[in-house]
Design an enzyme around this catalytic site. Structure first.
Site, PDB file in Angstrom:
ATOM      1  N   CYS A  31      33.871  45.927  37.614  1.00  0.00           N
ATOM      2  CA  CYS A  31      34.018  47.372  37.606  1.00  0.00           C
ATOM      3  C   CYS A  31      32.675  48.017  37.298  1.00  0.00           C
ATOM      4  O   CYS A  31      31.716  47.340  36.923  1.00  0.00           O
ATOM      5  CB  CYS A  31      35.040  47.763  36.560  1.00  0.00           C
ATOM      6  SG  CYS A  31      34.493  47.212  34.967  1.00  0.00           S
ATOM      7  N   TYR A 172      44.713  38.715  42.918  1.00  0.00           N
ATOM      8  CA  TYR A 172      44.079  38.822  41.598  1.00  0.00           C
ATOM      9  C   TYR A 172      45.077  38.529  40.478  1.00  0.00           C
ATOM     10  O   TYR A 172      45.972  39.330  40.212  1.00  0.00           O
ATOM     11  CB  TYR A 172      43.501  40.233  41.449  1.00  0.00           C
ATOM     12  CG  TYR A 172      42.820  40.543  40.137  1.00  0.00           C
ATOM     13  CD1 TYR A 172      41.990  39.609  39.512  1.00  0.00           C
ATOM     14  CD2 TYR A 172      42.968  41.784  39.534  1.00  0.00           C
ATOM     15  CE1 TYR A 172      41.356  39.912  38.314  1.00  0.00           C
ATOM     16  CE2 TYR A 172      42.335  42.098  38.345  1.00  0.00           C
ATOM     17  CZ  TYR A 172      41.531  41.151  37.733  1.00  0.00           C
ATOM     18  OH  TYR A 172      40.897  41.452  36.560  1.00  0.00           O
ATOM     19  N   HIS A 175      42.381  37.913  34.018  1.00  0.00           N
ATOM     20  CA  HIS A 175      42.088  38.847  32.917  1.00  0.00           C
ATOM     21  C   HIS A 175      43.303  39.498  32.278  1.00  0.00           C
ATOM     22  O   HIS A 175      43.153  40.472  31.540  1.00  0.00           O
ATOM     23  CB  HIS A 175      41.151  39.963  33.410  1.00  0.00           C
ATOM     24  CG  HIS A 175      39.826  39.452  33.895  1.00  0.00           C
ATOM     25  ND1 HIS A 175      39.293  39.801  35.115  1.00  0.00           N
ATOM     26  CD2 HIS A 175      38.956  38.588  33.347  1.00  0.00           C
ATOM     27  CE1 HIS A 175      38.134  39.181  35.280  1.00  0.00           C
ATOM     28  NE2 HIS A 175      37.903  38.445  34.214  1.00  0.00           N
ATOM     29  N   ASP A 267      36.297  37.027  28.712  1.00  0.00           N
ATOM     30  CA  ASP A 267      35.528  36.607  29.885  1.00  0.00           C
ATOM     31  C   ASP A 267      34.096  37.137  29.813  1.00  0.00           C
ATOM     32  O   ASP A 267      33.160  36.460  30.203  1.00  0.00           O
ATOM     33  CB  ASP A 267      36.221  37.126  31.144  1.00  0.00           C
ATOM     34  CG  ASP A 267      35.863  36.302  32.368  1.00  0.00           C
ATOM     35  OD1 ASP A 267      35.670  35.083  32.216  1.00  0.00           O
ATOM     36  OD2 ASP A 267      35.780  36.865  33.457  1.00  0.00           O
TER      37      ASP A 267
END
Ligand code: ADP
Ligand code: SF4
Length: 703
Positions: A31, A172, A175, A267
């Site tokens: 992002c 996806y 996360h 992460d």
């Protein structure tokens, strides 16, 4: 120059399903705080990554449907066909440089409170949304029809992504930011139907969606799956062995496995808490389970480390988010044998703060980040000089060094005068504090560049007075003289001096960094700065044997570090080290051996017996030299002096990223035409207005 043959392996082409990446440098999705709001800016930023040699360049998460938005965060959207042109523009810019474009399709489910769309969030099991704040919103349990709907929406989004030109179309499950992850994880999935219970059932939806996506676009686009290997919560969350079983179950189904840790804070750990390669123990065995290529991350900036990851069969692609932000040209520099020019990520997560603050991402190391389109800055190139006049820069902190190296690259002759014996200013001092040694890279990169520039001369032990500056005969002077921590406690809570501060010996962070230590063993730290400094100094002093009382008016230590995703780690560390933390308490008076504070809510008074007090509140700009020069203004013409510009912390102290940005800005604008400051200083994109009848929305109730 060309690369050393030992790096050849990094430049081998690697097939990913129906497409081929031309090397092993892979910019994984990340992002950036721009998303759909700053369409062209984000597209140009991605294009520059491709130009810098990344063979795969991915988007950030891209919402597939209006029933799941992650507002207030600003990511991308592919809700309907009207989103295609914007995404296609990004793809074109990536393709221009022979790179593959990847899109990370995302259905946020439990993570999306839907503040924008106001649809009811959907999750495997009904429960409160798992967003970054305690939103008073709950998600409903998805029915089998809801699951069929989301499968249809994902397929439709994949087809749209293909029409936009993407070469890799992601599923996806990473996360904990999306509903595939939520279905996989026992803590979110309490279902008793075919989508809950056994691991096979919990993985069913992921398998179905990968299959759907392959069927929809798999003949021309690769379908990677991004999956979290561990949530680092032990048996309370997803654990490595369970996820490896999931990968084993569908080993050959996706065209690539993109592996990470969950949540995002695990992460993308800061260098203060996680070294380069922290994820390696988690991804090390994934390749034993699949013949598909595997990409993993670990803030890798060392090409030798990258080679060893490939040679040892741990990864096929070196995944990078932050290293590609700090240096979009990292692959090209390795390819051209310019390893020493790599601008290494320092692991500070200032980039992450951009996303959390919904602002175009900034980077401490790379001041051009997010400015590629709006200011026309390039991470490597800068236009030639506009005149022959040399420039004097006073101060070799991050701001002065950045200004010097960029002006040197423009071809200007630059003299830097530094009062101290070494370069780097606050960065050099702070990088000696616990956990911050990687920050030194800010200085190392700039010094390395300056050493290669004959145009730049650096003089140490050269503290200049106003008279000295006049004597040096420069027409243009920049003052990057930095700042110092205040001793009077002025900050956010106290906007004038703390009572008692002027009569009491007070320590400041500058004192501690210069080697001073508190008399006695009991020290109180009043932290009204709220970024890292108070917490780091608490860690330092307690590790040296002090008893530390940490007082802050905030509800937690180092509160702003929530935006760099490390607040929880800082607080944990200080608690474990034995720092006595007093949140929600405001300092009301200091004296030599006693300190008074009051509850910020009730005013209830508390007294602490201490041997000394360290105030971490705010900094004062070092603008005395500027004031001295202005006092001598009448002599400027005789001395040939035309302009004096304060830059960086000496104007108003802020982050290191801010100082580096200010240095670059000075170098960019030195000879630019004067633009009146009532004109917007950068390009921006304005929403195109619909006609007065309005929009494309139609519903059964619309006449
Ligand atoms: P910034 O973050 O804005 O770069 P720093 O505080 O890190 O600021 O760096 C400022 C640098 O300027 C320090 O290294 C300091 O020694 C130097 N400096 C301050 N005043 C003078 C001066 N009068 N002459 C030369 N150097 C100075
Ligand atoms: Fe790395 Fe910090 Fe830049 Fe982020 S802001 S890319 S962590 S140097």
């Amino acid at each position: 120059m060309s690369r050393h043959p030992r790096y050849d392996i990094l430049f081998e082409p690697v097939p990913i399903g129906p497409v081929v990446a031309r090397n092993r440098f892979y910019q994984v999705p990340h992002c950036n705080g721009m998303g759909y709001r700053d369409a062209t800016a984000v597209a140009v930023m991605r294009g520059i990554k491709a130009e810098g040699g990344w063979s795969v360049v991915c988007t950030e998460q891209t919402e597939i449907h209006h029933s799941s938005d992650i507002n207030p965060f600003i990511e991308l959207r592919i809700w309907d066909d009207r989103d295609i042109p914007m995404l296609a523009g990004m793809v074109d810019r990536i393709h221009e440089h022979d790179a593959l474009a990847g899109i990370e399709l995302a259905y946020n489910g439990l993570n999306g409170p839907n503040h924008y769309g106001r649809e009811v969030p959907m999750a495997p099991t009904a429960m409160p949304v798992a967003s970054f704040s305690y939103d008073p919103v709950q998600a409903k349990e998805m029915s089998l029809q809801d699951i069929r709907d989301v499968r249809r929406w994902h397929r439709a989004a994949a087809l749209r992504a293909r029409r936009a030109g993407f070469d890799l179309i992601y599923v996806y499950a990473g996360h904990a930011l999306g509903f595939f992850h939520h279905f996989l994880s026992r803590r979110y999935n309490h279902r008793s139907d075919e989508y809950g219970g056994s691991l096979e059932n919990r993985a069913r939806l992921l398998k179905e969606i990968i299959t759907d996506t392959k069927e929809a676009v798999g003949d021309t686009a690769a379908v990677p799956c991004r999956i979290s290997l561990d949530e680092l919560m032990g048996p309370d969350g997803l654990e490595k062995n369970e996820v490896l079983d999931v990968i084993g179950m569908m080993a050959e189904l996706p065209d690539l496995w993109d592996v990470c840790l969950a949540g995002w804070e695990n992460d993308s750990q800061t260098s203060r808490f996680g070294p380069e390669g922290a994820q390696e123990p988690y991804f090390a065995t994934v390749k034993n389970l699949t013949t598909r290529p595997v990409v993993g991350v670990g803030r890798y900036t060392s090409p030798d480390r990258m080679v060893s990851l490939v040679k040892s069969g741990k990864l096929d692609f070196i995944g990078c988010a932050r290293p590609s932000i700090a240096d979009p040209y990292l692959p090209k520099k390795i390819e051209e044998g310019r390893i020493e020019d790599i601008r290494e990520c320092i692991g500070c997560n200032i980039c992450v703060s951009g996303d959390f603050l919904m602002s175009p991402m900034r980077c401490t190391q790379n001041p051009s980040m997010s400015e590629e389109w709006r200011r026309g800055w390039h991470p490597e190139r800068i236009r030639g000089r506009g005149c022959d006049e040399p420039v004097l820069i006073v101060g070799a902190g991050p701001c002065g060094l950045e200004a010097a190296q960029m002006l040197g690259k423009r071809g200007y002759n630059v003299t830097v005068a530094e009062a101290g014996k070494e370069a780097g200013g606050r960065v050099t001092r702070e990088s000696r504090l616990p956990g911050l040694s990687a920050w030194r890279r800010v200085v190392d990169y700039r010094m390395q560049q300056i050493h290669k520039l004959p145009e730049v001369e650096l003089h140490f032990a050269s503290e200049l007075t106003a008279a000295d500056v006049l004597e040096l005969d420069f027409r243009r002077v920049a003052l990057a003289t930095g700042s110092r921590w205040r001793r009077d406690g002025v900050g956010r809570h106290w906007t004038s001096a703390v009572p008692g501060a002027s009569e009491t010996p007070i320590l400041t962070p500058d004192d501690i960094m210069a080697g001073a230590r508190p008399p006695g063993s009991r020290i109180a730290i009043w932290d009204d700065d709220h970024y890292y400094m108070g917490g780091v100094l608490a860690e330092l002093l307690i590790s040296e044997g002090c008893e530390v009382v940490f007082i802050t008016p905030a509800p937690e230590v180092s509160s702003w570090t929530r935006h760099t995703m490390e607040q929880h780690l800082i607080q944990k560390k200080l608690i474990e080290m034995g720092v006595a933390i007093y949140p929600n308490l405001a300092l009301s008076k200091v004296a030599a051996d006693v300190l008074e504070a009051k509850c910020v809510f009730t005013g209830q008074r508390q007294v602490f017996e201490v041997d000394s007090t360290l105030l971490v509140t705010s900094r004062k700009a070092n603008d005395e030299l500027a004031a001295g020069l202005h006092a001598l203004h009448d002599s400027w013409a005789d001395a040939g002096l035309e302009s004096v510009t304060l830059i960086g912390d000496s104007v108003a102290p802020a982050t290191i990223a801010h100082a580096v940005f200010a240095g670059r800005k000075f170098a960019e604008e030195l000879d630019a035409a004067d633009v009146p400051n009532d004109v917007v200083a950068f390009r921006r994109e304005i929403t195109e207005l619909v006609d007065r009848e309005g929009g494309n929305y139609s519903s059964p109730g619309t006449p």
